[in-house]
Write a protein that holds these residues in place. Structure first.
Motif, PDB file in Angstrom:
ATOM      1  N   GLY A 165      -2.245   4.024  -3.482  1.00  0.00           N
ATOM      2  CA  GLY A 165      -1.979   2.929  -4.404  1.00  0.00           C
ATOM      3  C   GLY A 165      -2.000   1.589  -3.697  1.00  0.00           C
ATOM      4  O   GLY A 165      -1.676   1.509  -2.512  1.00  0.00           O
ATOM      5  N   VAL A 166      -2.393   0.539  -4.435  1.00  0.00           N
ATOM      6  CA  VAL A 166      -2.457  -0.813  -3.880  1.00  0.00           C
ATOM      7  C   VAL A 166      -1.920  -1.785  -4.925  1.00  0.00           C
ATOM      8  O   VAL A 166      -2.270  -1.707  -6.104  1.00  0.00           O
ATOM      9  N   GLU A 167      -1.058  -2.697  -4.467  1.00  0.00           N
ATOM     10  CA  GLU A 167      -0.562  -3.767  -5.329  1.00  0.00           C
ATOM     11  C   GLU A 167      -0.582  -5.061  -4.523  1.00  0.00           C
ATOM     12  O   GLU A 167      -0.054  -5.108  -3.415  1.00  0.00           O
ATOM     13  N   VAL A 168      -1.194  -6.089  -5.075  1.00  0.00           N
ATOM     14  CA  VAL A 168      -1.291  -7.385  -4.398  1.00  0.00           C
ATOM     15  C   VAL A 168      -0.324  -8.349  -5.066  1.00  0.00           C
ATOM     16  O   VAL A 168      -0.359  -8.542  -6.274  1.00  0.00           O
ATOM     17  N   LEU A 169       0.556  -8.939  -4.258  1.00  0.00           N
ATOM     18  CA  LEU A 169       1.551  -9.886  -4.749  1.00  0.00           C
ATOM     19  C   LEU A 169       1.293 -11.230  -4.090  1.00  0.00           C
ATOM     20  O   LEU A 169       1.667 -11.450  -2.938  1.00  0.00           O
ATOM     21  N   GLU A 170       0.625 -12.123  -4.806  1.00  0.00           N
ATOM     22  CA  GLU A 170       0.343 -13.436  -4.256  1.00  0.00           C
ATOM     23  C   GLU A 170       1.593 -14.299  -4.313  1.00  0.00           C
ATOM     24  O   GLU A 170       2.334 -14.265  -5.282  1.00  0.00           O
ATOM     25  N   ASP A 171       1.812 -15.062  -3.275  1.00  0.00           N
ATOM     26  CA  ASP A 171       2.978 -15.922  -3.128  1.00  0.00           C
ATOM     27  C   ASP A 171       4.283 -15.133  -3.288  1.00  0.00           C
ATOM     28  O   ASP A 171       5.280 -15.631  -3.804  1.00  0.00           O
ATOM     29  N   ALA A 172       4.266 -13.880  -2.850  1.00  0.00           N
ATOM     30  CA  ALA A 172       5.408 -12.982  -3.000  1.00  0.00           C
ATOM     31  C   ALA A 172       6.599 -13.422  -2.168  1.00  0.00           C
ATOM     32  O   ALA A 172       7.749 -13.269  -2.587  1.00  0.00           O
ATOM     33  N   VAL A 173       6.368 -13.967  -0.999  1.00  0.00           N
ATOM     34  CA  VAL A 173       7.469 -14.370  -0.128  1.00  0.00           C
ATOM     35  C   VAL A 173       8.262 -15.501  -0.777  1.00  0.00           C
ATOM     36  O   VAL A 173       9.492 -15.476  -0.814  1.00  0.00           O
ATOM     37  N   ALA A 174       7.581 -16.483  -1.336  1.00  0.00           N
ATOM     38  CA  ALA A 174       8.264 -17.598  -2.001  1.00  0.00           C
ATOM     39  C   ALA A 174       9.056 -17.101  -3.202  1.00  0.00           C
ATOM     40  O   ALA A 174      10.188 -17.528  -3.432  1.00  0.00           O
ATOM     41  N   ALA A 175       8.482 -16.176  -3.958  1.00  0.00           N
ATOM     42  CA  ALA A 175       9.180 -15.631  -5.126  1.00  0.00           C
ATOM     43  C   ALA A 175      10.426 -14.861  -4.700  1.00  0.00           C
ATOM     44  O   ALA A 175      11.479 -14.960  -5.332  1.00  0.00           O
ATOM     45  N   GLU A 176      10.323 -14.107  -3.609  1.00  0.00           N
ATOM     46  CA  GLU A 176      11.473 -13.346  -3.121  1.00  0.00           C
ATOM     47  C   GLU A 176      12.585 -14.278  -2.648  1.00  0.00           C
ATOM     48  O   GLU A 176      13.755 -14.067  -2.959  1.00  0.00           O
ATOM     49  N   TYR A 177      12.233 -15.326  -1.927  1.00  0.00           N
ATOM     50  CA  TYR A 177      13.243 -16.295  -1.470  1.00  0.00           C
ATOM     51  C   TYR A 177      13.919 -16.978  -2.657  1.00  0.00           C
ATOM     52  O   TYR A 177      15.121 -17.180  -2.663  1.00  0.00           O
ATOM     53  N   ALA A 189     -11.327  -3.281   3.134  1.00  0.00           N
ATOM     54  CA  ALA A 189     -11.053  -3.391   4.578  1.00  0.00           C
ATOM     55  C   ALA A 189      -9.717  -2.733   4.926  1.00  0.00           C
ATOM     56  O   ALA A 189      -9.589  -2.064   5.956  1.00  0.00           O
ATOM     57  N   LEU A 190      -8.720  -2.907   4.049  1.00  0.00           N
ATOM     58  CA  LEU A 190      -7.414  -2.284   4.287  1.00  0.00           C
ATOM     59  C   LEU A 190      -7.511  -0.769   4.154  1.00  0.00           C
ATOM     60  O   LEU A 190      -6.963  -0.024   4.969  1.00  0.00           O
ATOM     61  N   ARG A 191      -8.237  -0.314   3.131  1.00  0.00           N
ATOM     62  CA  ARG A 191      -8.421   1.129   2.945  1.00  0.00           C
ATOM     63  C   ARG A 191      -9.165   1.738   4.132  1.00  0.00           C
ATOM     64  O   ARG A 191      -8.818   2.815   4.600  1.00  0.00           O
ATOM     65  N   ALA A 192     -10.186   1.040   4.626  1.00  0.00           N
ATOM     66  CA  ALA A 192     -10.964   1.537   5.767  1.00  0.00           C
ATOM     67  C   ALA A 192     -10.096   1.634   7.021  1.00  0.00           C
ATOM     68  O   ALA A 192     -10.211   2.596   7.791  1.00  0.00           O
ATOM     69  N   ALA A 193      -9.212   0.667   7.225  1.00  0.00           N
ATOM     70  CA  ALA A 193      -8.333   0.685   8.400  1.00  0.00           C
ATOM     71  C   ALA A 193      -7.378   1.878   8.339  1.00  0.00           C
ATOM     72  O   ALA A 193      -7.165   2.566   9.344  1.00  0.00           O
ATOM     73  N   ILE A 194      -6.817   2.135   7.171  1.00  0.00           N
ATOM     74  CA  ILE A 194      -5.893   3.264   7.040  1.00  0.00           C
ATOM     75  C   ILE A 194      -6.647   4.575   7.152  1.00  0.00           C
ATOM     76  O   ILE A 194      -6.162   5.538   7.758  1.00  0.00           O
ATOM     77  N   ASP A 195      -7.856   4.620   6.606  1.00  0.00           N
ATOM     78  CA  ASP A 195      -8.698   5.813   6.749  1.00  0.00           C
ATOM     79  C   ASP A 195      -9.021   6.065   8.220  1.00  0.00           C
ATOM     80  O   ASP A 195      -8.990   7.205   8.692  1.00  0.00           O
ATOM     81  N   GLU A 196      -9.303   4.994   8.961  1.00  0.00           N
ATOM     82  CA  GLU A 196      -9.599   5.101  10.399  1.00  0.00           C
ATOM     83  C   GLU A 196      -8.398   5.689  11.160  1.00  0.00           C
ATOM     84  O   GLU A 196      -8.567   6.423  12.133  1.00  0.00           O
ATOM     85  N   ALA A 197      -7.196   5.354  10.703  1.00  0.00           N
ATOM     86  CA  ALA A 197      -5.985   5.887  11.336  1.00  0.00           C
ATOM     87  C   ALA A 197      -5.748   7.343  10.939  1.00  0.00           C
ATOM     88  O   ALA A 197      -4.924   8.028  11.553  1.00  0.00           O
ATOM     89  N   ASN A 208       6.742  13.298   5.017  1.00  0.00           N
ATOM     90  CA  ASN A 208       6.343  14.294   4.023  1.00  0.00           C
ATOM     91  C   ASN A 208       6.351  13.755   2.593  1.00  0.00           C
ATOM     92  O   ASN A 208       6.389  14.524   1.640  1.00  0.00           O
ATOM     93  N   GLU A 209       6.348  12.439   2.434  1.00  0.00           N
ATOM     94  CA  GLU A 209       6.262  11.794   1.126  1.00  0.00           C
ATOM     95  C   GLU A 209       5.290  10.625   1.252  1.00  0.00           C
ATOM     96  O   GLU A 209       4.712  10.407   2.308  1.00  0.00           O
ATOM     97  N   THR A 210       5.149   9.865   0.199  1.00  0.00           N
ATOM     98  CA  THR A 210       4.305   8.673   0.256  1.00  0.00           C
ATOM     99  C   THR A 210       5.088   7.548   0.921  1.00  0.00           C
ATOM    100  O   THR A 210       6.201   7.235   0.511  1.00  0.00           O
ATOM    101  N   SER A 211       4.511   6.972   1.966  1.00  0.00           N
ATOM    102  CA  SER A 211       5.146   5.873   2.692  1.00  0.00           C
ATOM    103  C   SER A 211       4.692   4.541   2.116  1.00  0.00           C
ATOM    104  O   SER A 211       3.634   4.437   1.498  1.00  0.00           O
ATOM    105  N   SER A 212       5.503   3.511   2.329  1.00  0.00           N
ATOM    106  CA  SER A 212       5.198   2.170   1.859  1.00  0.00           C
ATOM    107  C   SER A 212       4.769   1.307   3.042  1.00  0.00           C
ATOM    108  O   SER A 212       5.469   1.244   4.049  1.00  0.00           O
ATOM    109  N   LEU A 214       0.840  -1.192   0.000  1.00  0.00           N
ATOM    110  CA  LEU A 214       0.000   0.000   0.000  1.00  0.00           C
ATOM    111  C   LEU A 214       0.879   1.247   0.000  1.00  0.00           C
ATOM    112  O   LEU A 214       1.860   1.313   0.752  1.00  0.00           O
ATOM    113  N   SER A 215       0.532   2.207  -0.814  1.00  0.00           N
ATOM    114  CA  SER A 215       1.174   3.511  -0.771  1.00  0.00           C
ATOM    115  C   SER A 215       0.266   4.400   0.072  1.00  0.00           C
ATOM    116  O   SER A 215      -0.935   4.508  -0.203  1.00  0.00           O
TER     117      SER A 215
END
Length: 102
Positions: free
Chosen positions: A72-84, A58-66, A41-45, A7-8
């Protein structure tokens, strides 16, 4: 299978901001871990790690609540295995001993 949702987030300025976002996201069902890379003062990751993909609203609502905005949103399925898999050769190299013949 691990999923990483990247999430950005704009509007975060300090560690308190990061703590607020982390607390709200951890309250979302299915969230295993939250990793915040703060850029004042910039976009955080913000990376949210879960076993399965999470509902974006649900993720957007949680960040809005904060009190912050998702830009921006990017979903990386099985990202941990790919990174390893990508890092495996570099991790193996220090453990490989040269063969010395006399």
């Amino acid at each position: 299978m691990a999923t990483v949702t990247a999430l950005s987030v704009s509007g975060m300025h300090c560690n308190h901001c990061a703590s607020s976002v982390t607390r709200e996201l951890k309250a979302v069902d299915g969230v295993e871990e939250v990793i915040v890379e703060l850029h004042a003062n910039e976009t955080s990751s913000v990376r949210v790690i879960s076993d399965d993909p999470l509902p974006e609203d649900a993720l957007r609502a949680a960040i809005d609540e904060a009190g912050y905005d998702v830009t921006g949103v990017e979903v990386l399925e099985d990202a941990v295995a790919a990174e390893y898999a990508q890092q495996a050769p570099a991790r193996q190299a220090p453990h490989t001993l040269p063969i010395v013949r006399s």
